[in-house]
Design a protein around this motif. Structure first.
Motif, PDB file in Angstrom:
ATOM      1  N   GLY A 238       0.807  -1.205   0.000  1.00 27.70           N
ATOM      2  CA  GLY A 238       0.000   0.000   0.000  1.00 27.70           C
ATOM      3  C   GLY A 238       0.841   1.256   0.000  1.00 27.70           C
ATOM      4  N   ARG A 239       1.786   1.304  -0.925  1.00 28.72           N
ATOM      5  CA  ARG A 239       2.700   2.444  -0.986  1.00 28.72           C
ATOM      6  C   ARG A 239       3.184   2.605  -2.427  1.00 28.72           C
ATOM      7  N   VAL A 240       3.434   3.859  -2.811  1.00 25.89           N
ATOM      8  CA  VAL A 240       3.960   4.179  -4.138  1.00 25.89           C
ATOM      9  C   VAL A 240       5.248   4.974  -3.972  1.00 25.89           C
ATOM     10  N   CYS A 258      -0.924   4.672   0.402  1.00 25.14           N
ATOM     11  CA  CYS A 258      -2.239   4.709  -0.237  1.00 25.14           C
ATOM     12  C   CYS A 258      -2.841   3.312  -0.157  1.00 25.14           C
ATOM     13  N   HIS A 259      -4.112   3.212  -0.498  1.00 23.59           N
ATOM     14  CA  HIS A 259      -4.823   1.927  -0.479  1.00 23.59           C
ATOM     15  C   HIS A 259      -4.660   1.216   0.872  1.00 23.59           C
ATOM     16  N   ARG A 260      -4.974   1.986   1.900  1.00 24.86           N
ATOM     17  CA  ARG A 260      -4.963   1.487   3.274  1.00 24.86           C
ATOM     18  C   ARG A 260      -6.251   1.918   3.958  1.00 24.86           C
ATOM     19  N   TYR A 266      -3.306  -2.804   1.620  1.00 28.72           N
ATOM     20  CA  TYR A 266      -3.646  -3.493   0.379  1.00 28.72           C
ATOM     21  C   TYR A 266      -2.600  -3.205  -0.704  1.00 28.72           C
ATOM     22  N   SER A 267      -2.519  -4.121  -1.651  1.00 32.84           N
ATOM     23  CA  SER A 267      -1.586  -3.982  -2.757  1.00 32.84           C
ATOM     24  C   SER A 267      -1.997  -2.855  -3.702  1.00 32.84           C
ATOM     25  N   VAL A 268      -0.994  -2.140  -4.218  1.00 34.74           N
ATOM     26  CA  VAL A 268      -1.199  -1.200  -5.324  1.00 34.74           C
ATOM     27  C   VAL A 268      -0.978  -1.999  -6.606  1.00 34.74           C
TER      28      VAL A 268
END
Length: 368
Positions: A238-240, A258-260, A266-268
């Motif tokens: 969950g990171r870019v 992101c996507h947390r 969660y996976s990006v």
């Protein structure tokens, strides 16, 4: 203005009221891609199929019409369009890359082979080459300007000339290929063990740079900047990461979460740059997609969470349509897959300009 942080929740497959594509695949979708010349959408899936729809738009009214399909022998993992919009390339678990002359109504033919599943394909128009990246730890390239009957060759990342039965180049990778992005002359390959291999395609047979991902966990996706000065990398944590290639620009690098949702991470799964505004979209296994501006380090729009993961997404050629799939992504294995309830969807979102056009940063609060 939202920042680079958490997202909202939702509990149905289409909380954003997107347009549903008709006759979606019967199994999970692995890749999506629009023609660079028309609103033709291609999807690959775990049901061994490559499908194409014509997307018809009249103002806010959007429709989809199934156009054609081809089959592989096993699940299909990736696809790419030729730059003239005539031809689709696909690769998958049958270890083959196929070339489908879609607009001409021709039959698909095998143009490349690996010793393990092909995870990524990319067409490089400036070189007239097809690049294929595989779990056999190779990258290969082939020139497709004159296609002959294919004879298998052993190999890695390979460059294929479809005038020749063998790749014009085979590049050994340090590990399995997980992700690939090309914006000539920049090419970036993400592999297992968090390797990121950067190539200058003006000298394609030599690695330009190899770095360890700035993210601590497995790489899921990469996307080259439109100006070729760097790339995005997304991971299962969950990171870019926003990374510049030039050593002199390393101070501009950063990562963001992101996507947390709370303690859930969660996976990006997908990273797509907008073709006009050069902002970008992320899509994740939390079932959400968001639009971001890397230059002002802020989120432009957070969309509601769908009830299943989003494994892949794509903008059309002018950025007026954003396609995304909602389906099981197999991240929790077969034991968490219920065929009776797991339906695969492809949705079309029509981005408003405010969602995708970059804005000056307001205030000092920002990414975490």
């Amino acid at each position: 203005m939202s920042n680079f942080s958490s997202i909202s929740t939702a509990s149905n497959p289409n909380p954003n009221k997107s347009i549903e594509v008709s006759q979606p695949p019967s199994d999970s979708v692995s890749s999506l891609g629009f023609s660079p010349k028309a609103n033709l959408l291609v999807a690959t899936s775990w049901d061994n199929q490559v499908r194409c729809w014509e997307i018809m738009r009249n103002g806010p009214t959007v429709g989809s019409l199934p156009k054609a399909s081809i089959s592989h022998d096993q699940p299909v993992l990736c696809s790419a369009w030729k730059d003239d919009g005539t031809t689709v390339f696909s690769g998958g678990c049958d270890k083959q890359a196929k070339m489908w002359p879609l607009l001409a109504g021709g039959q698909a033919m095998t143009v490349a082979m690996h010793d393990a599943p092909i995870k990524e394909v990319a067409w490089i128009p400036e070189m007239n080459l097809l690049a294929t990246g595989s779990w056999d730890k190779t990258l290969k390239a082939k020139d497709l300007s004159m296609t002959e009957p294919f004879r298998p060759s052993m190999g890695i990342h390979r460059y294929w000339d479809t005038r020749q039965p063998n790749p014009v180049h085979t590049q050994q990778l340090p590990e399995r290929c997980y992700a690939l992005t090309v914006r000539y002359p920049l090419m970036v390959v993400g592999t297992a063990d968090r390797n990121l291999i950067v190539f200058n395609l003006q000298n394609p047979q030599t690695e330009f740079k190899r770095i360890v991902s700035p993210l601590k966990y497995q790489t899921r996706c990469v996307a080259a900047f439109p100006d070729q000065q760097g790339f995005l990398v997304g991971s299962i944590e969950g990171r870019v990461g926003v990374h510049h290639v030039d050593d002199a620009q390393q101070s501009k690098n950063f990562t963001f979460k992101c996507h947390r949702e709370g303690n859930e991470i969660y996976s990006v799964n997908s990273l797509n740059f907008h073709p006009v505004h050069h902002t970008f979209a992320t899509a994740g296994s939390d079932g959400a997609f968001n639009f971001w501006d890397k230059d002002s380090k802020q989120r432009l729009k957070a969309m509601s969470r769908c009830s299943q993961p989003i494994p892949c997404s794509a903008f059309n050629n002018d950025g007026s349509i954003f396609a995304y799939s909602v389906c099981y992504d197999w991240s929790k294995g077969a034991e968490n897959h219920n065929p009776a309830t797991a339906k695969s969807y492809i949705f079309l979102h029509l981005p408003q300009e405010a969602e995708v056009k970059g804005k000056p940063r307001i205030g000092s609060s920002g990414r975490k």
